[in-house]
Motif scaffolding. Sequence first.
Motif, PDB file in Angstrom:
ATOM      1  N   UNK A 518      53.877 -37.465   7.221  1.00 37.04           N
ATOM      2  CA  UNK A 518      55.031 -37.494   8.105  1.00 37.04           C
ATOM      3  C   UNK A 518      55.809 -38.786   7.955  1.00 37.04           C
ATOM      4  N   UNK A 519      55.081 -39.905   7.907  1.00 34.72           N
ATOM      5  CA  UNK A 519      55.761 -41.189   7.711  1.00 34.72           C
ATOM      6  C   UNK A 519      56.418 -41.255   6.339  1.00 34.72           C
ATOM      7  N   UNK A 520      55.722 -40.767   5.311  1.00 37.17           N
ATOM      8  CA  UNK A 520      56.244 -40.802   3.942  1.00 37.17           C
ATOM      9  C   UNK A 520      57.554 -40.030   3.845  1.00 37.17           C
ATOM     10  N   UNK A 521      57.586 -38.827   4.373  1.00 38.38           N
ATOM     11  CA  UNK A 521      58.795 -38.014   4.266  1.00 38.38           C
ATOM     12  C   UNK A 521      59.977 -38.675   4.966  1.00 38.38           C
ATOM     13  N   UNK A 522      59.730 -39.270   6.131  1.00 38.91           N
ATOM     14  CA  UNK A 522      60.815 -39.970   6.836  1.00 38.91           C
ATOM     15  C   UNK A 522      61.369 -41.116   6.001  1.00 38.91           C
ATOM     16  N   UNK A 523      60.464 -41.871   5.381  1.00 38.57           N
ATOM     17  CA  UNK A 523      60.917 -43.032   4.622  1.00 38.57           C
ATOM     18  C   UNK A 523      61.568 -42.653   3.294  1.00 38.57           C
ATOM     19  N   UNK A 524      61.107 -41.573   2.678  1.00 43.65           N
ATOM     20  CA  UNK A 524      61.764 -41.103   1.452  1.00 43.65           C
ATOM     21  C   UNK A 524      63.196 -40.684   1.755  1.00 43.65           C
ATOM     22  N   UNK A 525      63.405 -40.028   2.876  1.00 45.09           N
ATOM     23  CA  UNK A 525      64.765 -39.628   3.253  1.00 45.09           C
ATOM     24  C   UNK A 525      65.653 -40.836   3.491  1.00 45.09           C
TER      25      UNK A 525
END
Length: 620
Positions: A518-525
Motif C-alpha cells: 500500500x505504501x509502495x503504490x502510493x509513493x510510485x504514483x
Amino acid sequence: MPTPTSGLANAMATAYHAGEMEHVIALAAQAPNTGDADESTLLWLGLAQQATHRYGPAAATFHRLSQLRPEVSAYWNNLALACRHSGDTAASEQAFLKARSLAPEDAEVLYNLGLLYLQQRRWLPARQTLMDAVALEPHFIEARLQAAHACYVCGDNSSQEAMLAGAIGWPPQPAEQALILAAMLAVQGDLDAALHTLAHAQLPPGPDAGVMRLRIAAQRIALHERSNQVELARDELRELPLGTLDRLPPEAQGARAEGWSAHAALAMRGADHAGAAALYQRVLAIAPDDQGRAAAAFGLASACDKQGRQHDVWQALQTAHAAQLDIARTVLPELLAPDSQPLQMADRVVSRAAHEAWRPLSSPSARQSPVFVVGFPRSGTTLLEQMLDAHPDFQSMDERAFIHELIEGMELFGQHYPADLANLTQTEADQLRAVYFRRVDRALPDRGQRRLVDKNPLNMLCLPMIMRLFPQARIILCLRHPCDVLLSCYMQPFRSPAFMVLCSSLQRLADGYVQAFGQWQKQVEVFAPRLLEWRYESVVSRFEASVAGLGEFLGIEDASPMARFSEHARSKSFISTPSYAQVTQGISSKAVGRWRGYREWFEPVLPTLRPVMQQLGYAD
C-alpha cells in the motif's frame, strides 16, 4: 587501591601477589577492626575471596568497604562483581550504577555493567553500555567483542561490523569466545577471519578440550556449508562422526546438538531429507536455548517440506516461531504489543502536494546512481542480485541497510523523515550521498567504475529517500505470488527481531505485506520512478526473454553474462540471505505455487491478501 600502612596489610599484599589466597584469608583473621589498616586488610581480604570464588563473603567485604569509603568507585565495582557472581543481579546493577556515577570515564566499569546486562539478556542496554566502553577505550578488545555480540542479537549489523573492525588481528580468544566471534564474522561475510579465529582458539584445560574441539569442528563445517563449499564441509565432517557425538557425556549436550546440526545440514545438501529430519528432531529434543530450538525447528520444517509432510512442517514452524518470539521478547518487548509496527517505515509517505514543494536539486545521472533492487523479502531479490553481479559492468555489495541508516542519521540530527526531505539544501543532499558512498566504499573497496547494485528488499519502504538523492536511479521491483512469498518468509529464521515478530504468524505477515505494498503504490504514483517490475514466475518460464528485457532496461548491450549467474554465485565466498544455496543451482520452477500445498493454513489470510493479489495480477 590504598597503600598498605601496616605490617599485616603488607603481609597480606605479599601473599596476594604470590598467589597464596588462603594465606591472605587466614591473615585477615588477625586484622584489627578499626583504623587505617582496616581498609587495607579488608581490600586484600575481599580480593582474595573473589579470587577463590567465595563471592558471598566477598560481597559482604566490599559492602563494608563501600560504606567505609563511599567515594571510591573501585569498591562499588568489586561489590557489583561479587554480587553478580553470587547471583544477586539486582544488587549488582545498583552497585555498578553507583560505580559509574563516581567514575563515568572508567571503561572497565562500563564493561562489567554491560556483562551484567548480557547475563540478564537485556540486550539493548548491554549494547549501548558496551559500545560506550569501547568509545572510551577503542582498543579494549573484550569490550569490542561483547558489544558486537549484543549488536548481533539486536540485529544492528552496522554497529556489529564497526565493533569487529580489525578482528582478524586480535589475539587468540578463549574457545567459547572464539565460537561467538567466528559466528559474527561469518554473518558479515568474512569467512577467512572466521576460520582464522577458530584455528587459533585457546582450548580449555583438561577433558573439556576434547569437547571444544568437536564444537569448533562443527562450526567449521557449518561455515563451509554456509559459503557453498560443500565438498570441503563433507571432508571436515569426518572429524565429527555420529558415534563420537553419541558417546559424549550428558553435560556436553551443546556439542552434541551442534554436531548433529552439522550432519543434518549436509544431509539436506545431499537430498537425504529423511535423515536430516531425524537429526533435527534429535537436536530439537536437547536444544539448550531459544536460538537452538528455533534453528532446529526451522531445519526440521525444511526437511519435512521436502518430503511433502505438510502437517509436520506446520507443527515444526509453530515451535520455531514460539522460540523466536521469546528471543524477540528479550530484545524488543514493545514489538509484541498488539499495535506494534514491525515495518517501521511503512507509514512514512510523501503526498503529491508535498513532493511538488520539494526544492530543486542537482543529482547524479542514472549511470552514476545505484541500481536499487527492492521488493518484499523472499520475492527473488537475491536471484536478481546475483544475475546483475555476474555482469562485468555491475557489482553488488550483498544486503546492506545504508539507505535506512541515512534516514536514521537525519532523525538523529533532529530532522523529520520524510517531511524534511523537502528542505534539504544542495550541500546537505551532497553530504548524505557522500556518507552513503563512503559506506559503500568500505563494503566494496575494489568496485572501481562498476555500477553499484544496492539490493535490500525493504528499501521499497524508503522510496522518498532514494528519489531525493538518486532521482535518476533505475529501480527494479521483484514480484512473486504473495502466498509463495509469505510461505517462504514463514519458513525462514530471520535474525532481525522485528522480522521475527512480523513473521510469527501468517496473519501478521499478510498484514505487513499489504501495508508495504500500500505504501509502495502510493509513493510510485507520487514519484513515478524509472521502474522495472521483475516477476519471478515470468523469469522462471521465460528466462532468456527476461534477461534481454533486464538488459534493455539497464542499457546493457550484452546481457548474456547475467544468464550465467549460478556459476558466478558458486564462486562467491558468501551470500548473506537464506537463498545462498538456491542461487547456485540455476533457474527452477519448483518454488512456483508451493503455497498451494499449504492452502488450508492460507485460507484465513486470503481475504487480507486478495486485493493486493488482484492488483499485482495474481489469482488464488
